[in-house]
Design an enzyme around this catalytic site. Structure first.
Site, short mmCIF file in Angstrom:
data_model
loop_
_atom_site.label_atom_id
_atom_site.label_comp_id
_atom_site.label_asym_id
_atom_site.label_seq_id
_atom_site.Cartn_x
_atom_site.Cartn_y
_atom_site.Cartn_z
N ASP A 90 -8.06 30.60 21.73
CA ASP A 90 -7.14 31.57 22.31
C ASP A 90 -6.97 32.81 21.44
O ASP A 90 -7.45 32.87 20.31
CB ASP A 90 -5.77 30.92 22.57
CG ASP A 90 -5.33 30.01 21.42
OD1 ASP A 90 -5.69 30.30 20.26
OD2 ASP A 90 -4.63 29.02 21.67
N ASN A 130 6.13 21.80 22.86
CA ASN A 130 6.33 21.48 24.28
C ASN A 130 5.11 20.78 24.87
O ASN A 130 5.00 20.65 26.09
CB ASN A 130 6.67 22.74 25.07
CG ASN A 130 5.57 23.80 25.00
OD1 ASN A 130 4.50 23.57 24.41
ND2 ASN A 130 5.82 24.96 25.59
N HIS A 179 1.93 21.80 24.56
CA HIS A 179 0.80 22.65 24.96
C HIS A 179 -0.41 22.42 24.06
O HIS A 179 -0.29 22.04 22.89
CB HIS A 179 1.20 24.14 24.99
CG HIS A 179 1.37 24.80 23.66
ND1 HIS A 179 2.49 25.51 23.31
CD2 HIS A 179 0.53 24.91 22.58
CE1 HIS A 179 2.35 26.00 22.09
NE2 HIS A 179 1.16 25.64 21.62
N GLU A 198 0.45 26.29 28.60
CA GLU A 198 1.86 25.94 28.57
C GLU A 198 2.20 24.96 29.71
O GLU A 198 1.44 24.83 30.67
CB GLU A 198 2.71 27.21 28.73
CG GLU A 198 2.49 28.26 27.64
CD GLU A 198 3.19 27.92 26.33
OE1 GLU A 198 3.53 26.74 26.10
OE2 GLU A 198 3.42 28.84 25.53
#
Length: 241
Positions: A67, A136, A138, A143
């Site tokens: 990313d 979370n 990810h 996400e």
């Protein structure tokens, strides 16, 4: 899925580096999928150390990164291209022409994402993908969502991700709100996946990733379906298991 318990961050990093170094030794022209952030930093340091001792040769290796922040140039100190150069590529003998990081300044984002997917296919696919795990759940910048995003795409960063990454910037306002990231299909097509997880703040996400239902609400849970995943986590990250 293999769960490997590490005593601490240093032990975790060394264990992950052992697996990556074995991949490079066994297949010198392999394709490594690489991650950024604090989780893999120790792994890169260990690999650099072994390279400098003459134990590793990266001259034929290619790499693709997961990313990049949208809006940051490769020269920006918080861009992931800058991170990879500073913390890994500049210290080994890899050919930078064969190191690929998403272009955060791409004007036609849809075209770039399709081209990045094509690039991964053209270089033969990913032999080993290194991942971290977000608070979370990810992986990459995929996400929590209602669906698993298949391919490379632009994503709005979750508030928890922005909060976790603000320590790298002067202020929270400076953290980009979007990123380009490989999709779940890209990650799951890797032949082998190594996940490094450290710290008590990741414990809940790790438990849900390993033992929870497979759901895009916890993107890492999809790894339960991959045939060759090694999760290397320290005692703090495993504290809820």
């Amino acid at each position: 899925m293999i769960i490997c318990k590490a005593q601490n961050y240093t032990d975790m990093s060394r264990k992950a580096a052992n697996i990556i170094s074995a991949q490079v030794i066994m297949k010198p022209d392999c394709v490594l999928g690489l991650a950024t952030g604090s989780s893999p930093l120790g792994t890169y340091k260990q690999l650099i150390d072994w390279y400098q001792k003459g134990d590793l040769n990266f001259s034929k290796v290619s790499s693709v990164n997961l990313d990049e922040y949208r809006g940051l140039s490769p020269e920006h100190e918080q861009s992931y291209r800058y991170f990879m150069n500073e913390n890994f590529f500049d210290h080994i003998n890899i050919d930078k022409a064969r190191t690929f990081v998403p272009d955060g300044l791409a004007l036609d984002v849809d075209k770039f994402c399709k081209d990045y997917d094509k690039l991964i296919e053209e270089i033969g696919g990913i032999d080993l993908q290194l991942l971290g795990l977000g608070r979370n759940g990810h992986i990459g910048f995929n996400e929590p969502s209602d669906i698993f995003a298949r391919d490379t795409h632009c994503v709005d960063l979750a508030p928890s991700t922005i909060d976790a990454n603000k320590r790298f910037f002067n202020s929270e306002e400076d953290v980009p709100r979007q990123a380009l990231t490989m999709g779940i299909r890209n990650i799951m097509m890797a032949k082998k996946i190594v996940v490094v997880v450290s710290g008590k703040d990741k414990a809940k996400a790790l438990k849900e990733t390993i033992y929870g239902p497979i759901t895009p609400k916890i993107p890492g849970s999809v790894l339960q379906l991959h045939p060759d995943v090694i999760i290397i986590a320290d005692e703090a990250a495993l504290s809820e298991i």
